[in-house]
Design a protein around this motif. Structure first.
Motif, PDB file in Angstrom:
ATOM      1  N   SER A  26       0.821  -1.215   0.000  1.00 54.63           N
ATOM      2  CA  SER A  26       0.000   0.000   0.000  1.00 54.63           C
ATOM      3  C   SER A  26       0.849   1.256   0.000  1.00 54.63           C
ATOM      4  O   SER A  26       0.321   2.355   0.133  1.00 54.63           O
ATOM      5  CB  SER A  26      -0.918   0.010   1.233  1.00 54.63           C
ATOM      6  N   GLU A  27       2.194   1.083  -0.114  1.00 55.83           N
ATOM      7  CA  GLU A  27       3.142   2.192  -0.076  1.00 55.83           C
ATOM      8  C   GLU A  27       3.106   2.883   1.275  1.00 55.83           C
ATOM      9  O   GLU A  27       3.253   4.097   1.386  1.00 55.83           O
ATOM     10  CB  GLU A  27       2.881   3.188  -1.213  1.00 55.83           C
ATOM     11  N   GLY A  28       2.891   2.080   2.316  1.00 53.84           N
ATOM     12  CA  GLY A  28       2.872   2.593   3.679  1.00 53.84           C
ATOM     13  C   GLY A  28       3.982   2.010   4.512  1.00 53.84           C
ATOM     14  O   GLY A  28       5.008   1.562   3.992  1.00 53.84           O
ATOM     15  N   ASN A  29       3.757   1.950   5.817  1.00 55.61           N
ATOM     16  CA  ASN A  29       4.807   1.537   6.740  1.00 55.61           C
ATOM     17  C   ASN A  29       4.175   0.920   7.981  1.00 55.61           C
ATOM     18  O   ASN A  29       2.995   1.157   8.268  1.00 55.61           O
ATOM     19  CB  ASN A  29       5.654   2.756   7.129  1.00 55.61           C
ATOM     20  N   VAL A  30       4.949   0.134   8.718  1.00 56.61           N
ATOM     21  CA  VAL A  30       4.478  -0.423   9.980  1.00 56.61           C
ATOM     22  C   VAL A  30       5.653  -0.452  10.943  1.00 56.61           C
ATOM     23  O   VAL A  30       6.770  -0.768  10.556  1.00 56.61           O
ATOM     24  CB  VAL A  30       3.867  -1.835   9.789  1.00 56.61           C
ATOM     25  N   THR A  31       5.408  -0.061  12.192  1.00 57.50           N
ATOM     26  CA  THR A  31       6.468  -0.032  13.198  1.00 57.50           C
ATOM     27  C   THR A  31       6.004  -0.735  14.464  1.00 57.50           C
ATOM     28  O   THR A  31       4.806  -0.841  14.729  1.00 57.50           O
ATOM     29  CB  THR A  31       6.868   1.410  13.550  1.00 57.50           C
ATOM     30  N   ILE A  32       6.988  -1.209  15.241  1.00 56.43           N
ATOM     31  CA  ILE A  32       6.715  -1.882  16.507  1.00 56.43           C
ATOM     32  C   ILE A  32       7.472  -1.162  17.610  1.00 56.43           C
ATOM     33  O   ILE A  32       8.673  -0.918  17.490  1.00 56.43           O
ATOM     34  CB  ILE A  32       7.151  -3.361  16.474  1.00 56.43           C
ATOM     35  N   ALA A  33       6.757  -0.819  18.687  1.00 61.43           N
ATOM     36  CA  ALA A  33       7.379  -0.321  19.912  1.00 61.43           C
ATOM     37  C   ALA A  33       6.940  -1.245  21.038  1.00 61.43           C
ATOM     38  O   ALA A  33       5.741  -1.389  21.290  1.00 61.43           O
ATOM     39  CB  ALA A  33       6.958   1.123  20.195  1.00 61.43           C
ATOM     40  N   SER A  34       7.891  -1.913  21.676  1.00 66.44           N
ATOM     41  CA  SER A  34       7.515  -2.903  22.679  1.00 66.44           C
ATOM     42  C   SER A  34       8.603  -3.027  23.728  1.00 66.44           C
ATOM     43  O   SER A  34       9.782  -2.790  23.457  1.00 66.44           O
ATOM     44  CB  SER A  34       7.277  -4.263  22.003  1.00 66.44           C
ATOM     45  N   GLU A  35       8.181  -3.393  24.940  1.00 67.75           N
ATOM     46  CA  GLU A  35       9.113  -3.610  26.041  1.00 67.75           C
ATOM     47  C   GLU A  35       8.560  -4.745  26.886  1.00 67.75           C
ATOM     48  O   GLU A  35       7.359  -4.779  27.186  1.00 67.75           O
ATOM     49  CB  GLU A  35       9.267  -2.332  26.867  1.00 67.75           C
ATOM     50  N   LEU A  36       9.436  -5.663  27.236  1.00 67.96           N
ATOM     51  CA  LEU A  36       9.003  -6.813  28.016  1.00 67.96           C
ATOM     52  C   LEU A  36       8.305  -6.369  29.301  1.00 67.96           C
ATOM     53  O   LEU A  36       8.812  -5.533  30.048  1.00 67.96           O
ATOM     54  CB  LEU A  36      10.203  -7.699  28.366  1.00 67.96           C
ATOM     55  N   GLY A  37       7.107  -6.932  29.519  1.00 69.47           N
ATOM     56  CA  GLY A  37       6.356  -6.641  30.731  1.00 69.47           C
ATOM     57  C   GLY A  37       5.596  -5.335  30.709  1.00 69.47           C
ATOM     58  O   GLY A  37       4.864  -5.021  31.662  1.00 69.47           O
ATOM     59  N   ARG A  38       5.733  -4.546  29.623  1.00 71.02           N
ATOM     60  CA  ARG A  38       5.092  -3.226  29.607  1.00 71.02           C
ATOM     61  C   ARG A  38       4.220  -3.003  28.380  1.00 71.02           C
ATOM     62  O   ARG A  38       3.702  -1.910  28.190  1.00 71.02           O
ATOM     63  CB  ARG A  38       6.144  -2.132  29.696  1.00 71.02           C
TER      64      ARG A  38
END
Length: 703
Positions: free
Chosen positions: A538-550
């Motif tokens: 789709s000419e877009g983007n995807v990101t992940i922000a993650s932290e164990l337990g949070r």
């Protein structure tokens, strides 16, 4: 009074002689009380300690030392213990080298100036030999007797080293000139065309020494120049005569035995006021050895380049082999996951059909529907798995259009709530004035539902889930998750949970196909990879922000719609119109017999008249006939004349005929989107009866 750091700080003001005695009791035995010292000694000590130049006072019969700050580096590790000690004890053998002239001053009373001395000294942490010019004067008491010496030094190290370097260079030059015929001088009387040269020049150019000294035409010296270099040398000489510029050329000389030597000739023409050339002096240098070294170096460089090239090719092959190995590992992982999932699905289909067949043959029809439903469910799951793989590979056919993301999320809110259950608090935060996104709304629904399911599974003990929309702009390094993402305006949809979170390793592999942290049988590992592929296609983007337990936040960026596309879609229609046909005639062209039979039966069950063809040639013949046809349904990958050729003929023979393409090839499906004209549509196999009926009814609506 301004403080001053000194080798003897108690004499900094030149007045505390008592402090000197208290600090150094030896002064009393050496010269008595400082208060009894002669004024000349007191004055000289004051001058010494306040002088910026290197200075020392030697007093008493034993020549005890007192020195200033500039003298300290000369003392090295002897300071401060040397203060007040006899100079002979401090300097030892070094004192013996300079003692004679100093003792002569003590005995004769006549000082001297500029006595050069070499002394080791520590500078910048390193010991080096330094050179000094010393001035020495006697210090006399009240009765005129000599009671000490005052020494002051000037550092002449740089001057001495410079003179040594000059002498060395001069010696090297004399040695070079004495080495033989390496350098020869010449002077050309341009008016008389007479070249006079020294013996070295004559030897270099292969002419008799007598002729060179008496003079001869310049042609005598040109005859030894290599024929390939002679035109260039003649042209350079002519240019120097014309302009008066410096003549400087490198060329080869060939003697009667064919031995080649290289020379560098330099000179400059002297001209009259009117520009007439008069005299042309210069020198020639034998540079054969330099050229030999240059050739050797060039050969070495060429050999090195060849080795580097060969090594580069070896590394390139190794990299190719590594990439192939990694590719095969990825293929192995992919096919392994596919085999596992598809084998399960095929087992569900074939097992259900086999049992249903046995029940029908036995006349036991009461459970047949249950097994047929099981086969259909497995087939639907297989189709969904295929679409997820296509999404990951960015090969799924898209139907991009303007999408009101807020409206679409709102329409799915009830589904989201039922999905997460009562133990999870769901919050939806739509942004005001949200831009329209451009994407396939159905695939966006699937992506959001996948994210909600993942968030639910990450919170088995409950938690909070927040779905939020926002306008966003990606700039520079922010647009890095999907290759080829451009900076610009995007609609961002974030799904944030308070679950278990991901480790760095898990985050790095989250978009890999078949990678999952769920237990076996609780996930295909294609959810996030499908979202990744959908975003990229789709000419877009995807990101992940993650932290164990949070918790984890996954943000999906979709390009902002330019406002000139199709009408926007907020949610799919709630009710579809009746898909039943009313006797319309459909031409079906499909080369796979079992697929063609199924499609024909499906369409006839829906109330359509069907004309069938097994290849493009037969289909074209029907299109060219007078038989009425309301819709053409053709596979793209036909033997002989493919579906595109059939479509071209259909448009030529029946300009208003609607055409529905079918394909099982993802690449052709993607290509079809970019070339479909008015009145054309495309579906991918497998397709359900309901979906096919809906698409046909869209193309030939009820009149």
């Amino acid at each position: 009074m301004t403080e001053r750091t000194s080798a003897c700080p108690f004499l900094a003001d030149g007045g505390e002689m008592g402090a000197l005695m208290r600090a150094y009791p030896w002064t009393g035995t050496a010269l008595g009380e400082p208060s009894t010292w002669p004024q000349s000694l007191r004055s000289m000590i004051s001058v010494c300690l306040n002088s910026p130049m290197l200075g020392a006072v030697l007093w008493g019969p034993e020549l005890r030392m007192l020195y200033n700050d500039a003298y300290i580096p000369l003392m090295r590790d002897r300071h401060p213990a040397a203060l007040g000690q006899p100079v002979a004890d401090i300097w030892g053998e070094e004192w013996l080298r300079v003692a004679k002239p100093l003792l002569e001053v003590m005995s004769g009373g006549k000082g001297f100036e500029r006595r050069s001395v070499a002394v080791p000294m520590v500078r910048d942490g390193l010991e080096q030999l330094t050179h000094w010019d010393f001035t020495t004067a006697p210090i006399r008491g009240e009765d005129g007797a000599i009671i000490g010496l005052f020494n002051q030094g000037v550092d002449i190290t740089e001057r001495v080293l410079g003179a040594e370097a000059a002498r060395e260079s001069e010696a090297q030059l004399r040695q070079a000139l004495a080495a033989g015929d390496g350098v020869g001088t010449w002077a050309w009387d341009v008016v008389e065309d007479r070249v006079r040269a020294d013996a070295r020049f004559a030897h270099l150019y292969g002419v008799p020494v007598e002729l060179a000294r008496s003079g001869g035409p310049i042609a005598n010296f040109f005859r030894r120049i290599h024929p390939d270099d002679l035109p260039r040398v003649r042209a350079a000489v002519a240019e120097a005569l014309r302009t008066g510029d410096v003549f400087s050329e490198e060329y080869r000389l060939v003697d009667e035995r064919g031995t080649v030597r290289w020379v560098l000739a330099r000179g400059q023409c002297e001209r009259a006021a009117d520009g007439t050339p008069l005299r042309f002096p210069g020198a020639s240098f034998d540079i054969t050895e330099r050229k030999r070294l240059e050739d050797a170096l060039n050969a070495l460089n060429a050999d090195l380049e060849q080795r580097v090239e060969a090594r580069t090719q070896e590394l390139s092959k190794a990299e190719d082999a590594l990439r192939q190995s990694q590719k095969m590992e990825a293929v192995g992982q992919l096919t392994g996951g596919l085999a596992h999932d598809f084998n399960n699905l095929i087992q569900g289909i074939t097992g259900s059909l086999q049992i249903a067949r046995r029940r029908i043959e036995a006349g036991r029809l009461e459970d047949v529907d249950r097994f047929m439903d099981g086969a259909l469910r497995s087939a639907d799951r297989a189709s969904a798995l295929t679409h997820r793989l296509l999404a990951f590979a960015r090969r799924q056919p898209l139907d991009p259009r303007p999408v009101d993301a807020n409206g679409l999320i709102a329409s799915l809110a009830d589904i989201f709530r039922r999905t997460v259950g009562e133990g999870i608090d769901l919050a939806i935060a739509p942004a005001a004035d949200l831009w329209k996104a451009r994407c396939d709304p159905h695939l966006l629904e699937s992506a959001l539902l996948n994210l909600v399911i993942n968030a639910r599974d990450a919170m088995p003990d409950g938690g909070s889930l927040r779905i939020e929309s926002a306008n966003a702009r990606l700039e520079g390094s922010a647009a890095t998750t999907n290759a080829g993402v451009l900076s610009g305006d995007y609609v961002c949809i974030s799904v944030a949970d308070t679950g278990c979170g991901m480790s760095e390793e898990t985050k790095s592999r989250a978009f890999e196909p078949f990678f999952t942290t769920k237990q076996m049988g609780h996930g295909t590992g294609l959810g996030l990879s499908m979202i990744y592929g959908f975003a990229g296609q789709s000419e877009g983007n995807v990101t992940i922000a993650s932290e164990l337990g949070r918790g984890t936040t996954i943000s999906l960026y979709l390009p902002r719609d330019d406002g000139v596309s199709q009408p926007e879609i907020a949610s799919p229609p709630v009710e579809a119109p009746s898909a039943a046909g009313r006797g319309e005639t459909i031409l079906v062209i499909e080369d796979e017999e079992i697929v063609r039979d199924l499609i024909v039966l499906m369409l006839r069950d829906l109330g359509y008249e069907v004309v069938e063809a097994a290849d493009g040639v037969t289909g074209i013949a029907i299109l060219k006939s007078s038989r009425p046809i309301d819709l053409l349904v053709t596979d793209i990958g036909l033997p002989g004349q493919d579906g595109w050729v059939v479509a071209d003929v259909a448009r030529a023979e029946r300009p208003d005929l609607k055409i529905l393409f079918m394909t099982g090839y993802a690449e052709k499906a993607e290509l079809a989107e970019s070339v479909l004209g008015s009145g054309m549509a495309m579906v991918t196999k497998p397709i359900s009866i309901e979906a096919l009926a809906d698409r046909i009814r869209e193309m030939i609506p009820i009149s």
